[in-house]
Enzyme design. Structure first.
Site, PDB file in Angstrom:
ATOM      1  N   ARG A  33       0.809  -1.213   0.000  1.00  0.00           N
ATOM      2  CA  ARG A  33       0.000   0.000   0.000  1.00  0.00           C
ATOM      3  C   ARG A  33       0.841   1.261   0.000  1.00  0.00           C
ATOM      4  NH1 ARG A  33      -4.891  -2.313   2.559  1.00  0.00           N
ATOM      5  NH2 ARG A  33      -6.498  -0.733   2.554  1.00  0.00           N
ATOM      6  N   ARG A  52     -17.880  -3.991   9.709  1.00  0.00           N
ATOM      7  CA  ARG A  52     -16.582  -3.488  10.172  1.00  0.00           C
ATOM      8  C   ARG A  52     -16.713  -2.110  10.814  1.00  0.00           C
ATOM      9  NH1 ARG A  52     -12.562  -4.529   5.134  1.00  0.00           N
ATOM     10  NH2 ARG A  52     -11.880  -2.457   5.799  1.00  0.00           N
TER      11      ARG A  52
HETATM   12  P1  AP5 Z   1      -8.518  -3.509   4.158  1.00  0.00           P
HETATM   13  O1  AP5 Z   1      -9.213  -4.550   4.908  1.00  0.00           O
HETATM   14  O2  AP5 Z   1      -7.530  -3.912   3.132  1.00  0.00           O
HETATM   15  O3  AP5 Z   1      -9.597  -2.547   3.545  1.00  0.00           O
HETATM   16  P2  AP5 Z   1      -9.647  -1.681   2.189  1.00  0.00           P
HETATM   17  O4  AP5 Z   1      -8.452  -1.607   1.335  1.00  0.00           O
HETATM   18  O5  AP5 Z   1     -10.181  -0.386   2.644  1.00  0.00           O
HETATM   19  O6  AP5 Z   1     -10.564  -2.480   1.275  1.00  0.00           O
HETATM   20  P3  AP5 Z   1     -11.905  -3.143   1.631  1.00  0.00           P
HETATM   21  O7  AP5 Z   1     -11.679  -4.447   2.303  1.00  0.00           O
HETATM   22  O8  AP5 Z   1     -12.804  -2.147   2.296  1.00  0.00           O
HETATM   23  O9  AP5 Z   1     -12.513  -3.345   0.168  1.00  0.00           O
HETATM   24  P4  AP5 Z   1     -12.325  -4.519  -0.875  1.00  0.00           P
HETATM   25  O10 AP5 Z   1     -11.636  -3.957  -2.069  1.00  0.00           O
HETATM   26  O11 AP5 Z   1     -11.787  -5.769  -0.275  1.00  0.00           O
HETATM   27  O12 AP5 Z   1     -13.851  -4.705  -1.284  1.00  0.00           O
HETATM   28  P5  AP5 Z   1     -14.872  -5.925  -1.053  1.00  0.00           P
HETATM   29  O13 AP5 Z   1     -14.516  -7.055  -1.944  1.00  0.00           O
HETATM   30  O14 AP5 Z   1     -15.062  -6.204   0.399  1.00  0.00           O
HETATM   31  O15 AP5 Z   1      -7.766  -2.533   5.180  1.00  0.00           O
HETATM   32  C1  AP5 Z   1      -8.412  -2.037   6.337  1.00  0.00           C
HETATM   33  C2  AP5 Z   1      -7.442  -1.201   7.159  1.00  0.00           C
HETATM   34  O16 AP5 Z   1      -6.357  -2.028   7.610  1.00  0.00           O
HETATM   35  C3  AP5 Z   1      -6.758  -0.046   6.417  1.00  0.00           C
HETATM   36  O17 AP5 Z   1      -7.563   1.109   6.412  1.00  0.00           O
HETATM   37  C4  AP5 Z   1      -5.481   0.110   7.232  1.00  0.00           C
HETATM   38  O18 AP5 Z   1      -5.713   0.791   8.439  1.00  0.00           O
HETATM   39  C5  AP5 Z   1      -5.117  -1.322   7.584  1.00  0.00           C
HETATM   40  N1  AP5 Z   1      -4.245  -1.944   6.565  1.00  0.00           N
HETATM   41  C6  AP5 Z   1      -4.546  -3.050   5.799  1.00  0.00           C
HETATM   42  N2  AP5 Z   1      -3.524  -3.358   4.970  1.00  0.00           N
HETATM   43  C7  AP5 Z   1      -2.545  -2.435   5.216  1.00  0.00           C
HETATM   44  C8  AP5 Z   1      -1.255  -2.209   4.654  1.00  0.00           C
HETATM   45  N3  AP5 Z   1      -0.783  -2.993   3.676  1.00  0.00           N
HETATM   46  N4  AP5 Z   1      -0.540  -1.166   5.134  1.00  0.00           N
HETATM   47  C9  AP5 Z   1      -1.001  -0.369   6.128  1.00  0.00           C
HETATM   48  N5  AP5 Z   1      -2.238  -0.515   6.687  1.00  0.00           N
HETATM   49  C10 AP5 Z   1      -2.996  -1.545   6.241  1.00  0.00           C
HETATM   50  O19 AP5 Z   1     -16.191  -5.260  -1.632  1.00  0.00           O
HETATM   51  C11 AP5 Z   1     -16.881  -4.227  -0.940  1.00  0.00           C
HETATM   52  C12 AP5 Z   1     -18.408  -4.462  -1.014  1.00  0.00           C
HETATM   53  O20 AP5 Z   1     -18.838  -4.276  -2.354  1.00  0.00           O
HETATM   54  C13 AP5 Z   1     -18.842  -5.868  -0.621  1.00  0.00           C
HETATM   55  O21 AP5 Z   1     -20.041  -5.780   0.117  1.00  0.00           O
HETATM   56  C14 AP5 Z   1     -19.062  -6.592  -1.939  1.00  0.00           C
HETATM   57  O22 AP5 Z   1     -20.090  -7.565  -1.825  1.00  0.00           O
HETATM   58  C15 AP5 Z   1     -19.450  -5.451  -2.859  1.00  0.00           C
HETATM   59  N6  AP5 Z   1     -18.905  -5.654  -4.216  1.00  0.00           N
HETATM   60  C16 AP5 Z   1     -17.681  -6.127  -4.569  1.00  0.00           C
HETATM   61  N7  AP5 Z   1     -17.522  -6.144  -5.921  1.00  0.00           N
HETATM   62  C17 AP5 Z   1     -18.686  -5.640  -6.428  1.00  0.00           C
HETATM   63  C18 AP5 Z   1     -19.160  -5.401  -7.757  1.00  0.00           C
HETATM   64  N8  AP5 Z   1     -18.401  -5.671  -8.845  1.00  0.00           N
HETATM   65  N9  AP5 Z   1     -20.400  -4.861  -7.901  1.00  0.00           N
HETATM   66  C19 AP5 Z   1     -21.188  -4.582  -6.800  1.00  0.00           C
HETATM   67  N10 AP5 Z   1     -20.792  -4.810  -5.524  1.00  0.00           N
HETATM   68  C20 AP5 Z   1     -19.568  -5.316  -5.337  1.00  0.00           C
HETATM   69 MG    MG Z   2     -11.101  -6.288   1.674  1.00  0.00          MG
END
Ligand code: AP5
Ligand code: MG
Length: 216
Positions: free
Chosen positions: A88, A161
């Site tokens: 990231r 979350r």
């Molecule tokens: P993390 O858990 O990685 O969260 P994020 O990057 O904010 O991403 P999300 O998990 O929210 O989204 P996603 O892309 O996985 O989407 P999803 O598939 O769930 O990180 C959380 C925290 O941890 C960070 O803020 C930081 O503090 C820390 N952290 C983690 N890694 C770090 C690192 N490397 N360095 C430093 N800090 C770190 O989909 C979202 C929703 O949309 C779901 O409900 C799904 O059903 C829906 N959906 C998915 N695809 C579609 C589609 N095509 N159409 C319609 N709906 C859809």
């Molecule tokens: Mg995720």
């Protein structure tokens, strides 16, 4: 095969990574999931990470690169890996190169999920998961087939979350723009970046990713 799924919060990284686990036997390494597990278990890493995550900011590079290296060591050499939410930052991208080289691995693809940020707030604030098996759902886009019952394991408890509120999502997006999007050129220079329309239907996104991995 080792791949990175790159995209802002809510882009669908976790959704697509778990599909690849099912369809290709690859293993998802999500630093977000690992950190949430550490917070839940109350480990020293979890204690440090909790406030940072709740604010939508980034946990330190040392912590996340450390846990990624540890998890890779638990996997067989031939197991394909999907990095979800890591790297990231530029220092994390550098660490990943070293971590992979030390283990005789290399990066095959970086898949960027291109999305419209305004739509992501709805995606994230509508998201929930099964408290038992972790299967992901969404208030509008993916409800369980029987209301209140997990399709996968039959569990009846669901959770949301703490960082999935609009204010924190905006901070997470700003962090992505400032620190994560700038690492793309590192991989573009290596010719391993592919871009997928992350606004398409989940099944179409999965198909597009499969086509890339199959070299089609
Ligand atoms: P993390 O858990 O990685 O969260 P994020 O990057 O904010 O991403 P999300 O998990 O929210 O989204 P996603 O892309 O996985 O989407 P999803 O598939 O769930 O990180 C959380 C925290 O941890 C960070 O803020 C930081 O503090 C820390 N952290 C983690 N890694 C770090 C690192 N490397 N360095 C430093 N800090 C770190 O989909 C979202 C929703 O949309 C779901 O409900 C799904 O059903 C829906 N959906 C998915 N695809 C579609 C589609 N095509 N159409 C319609 N709906 C859809
Ligand atoms: Mg995720």
């Amino acid at each position: 095969m080792n791949i990175i799924l790159l995209g802002p919060p809510g882009a669908g990284k976790g959704t697509q990574a778990s599909r690849l686990e099912e369809t290709r036997g690859m293993v998802q390494l999500s630093t977000g999931d690992m950190l949430r597990a550490a917070v839940k278990a109350g480990t020293p890493v979890g204690l440090k990470a909790k406030a940072v995550m709740d604010a939508g900011e980034l946990v330190s590079d040392e912590i996340v690169s450390g846990i990624i290296g540890d998890r890779l060591d638990e996997l067989g050499a031939g197991t394909g890996v999907i990095f979800d939410g890591y790297p990231r930052t530029a220092p994390q991208a550098e660490s990943l190169d070293a971590i992979l080289t030390e283990r005789g691995r290399s990066l095959d693809h970086v898949i960027e999920l291109a999305v419209d940020e305004d739509a992501l707030v709805e995606r994230i604030t509508g998201r929930f998961t099964c408290a038992t098996c972790g299967e992901g759902y969404h208030d509008s886009f993916k409800q369980p087939k029987i209301s209140g019952v997990c399709d996968k394991c039959g569990g009846t408890e669901f959770k949301r979350r703490p960082d999935d509120n609009e204010e924190t999502v905006r901070t997470r997006m700003a962090e992505y723009r400032a620190k994560t999007a700038p690492i793309l050129p590192i991989y573009e220079a290596r010719g391993i970046v592919s871009r997928v329309d992350g606004m398409a239907d989940m099944n179409d996104v999965a198909q597009a990713i499969t086509a890339i991995l199959d070299g089609r």
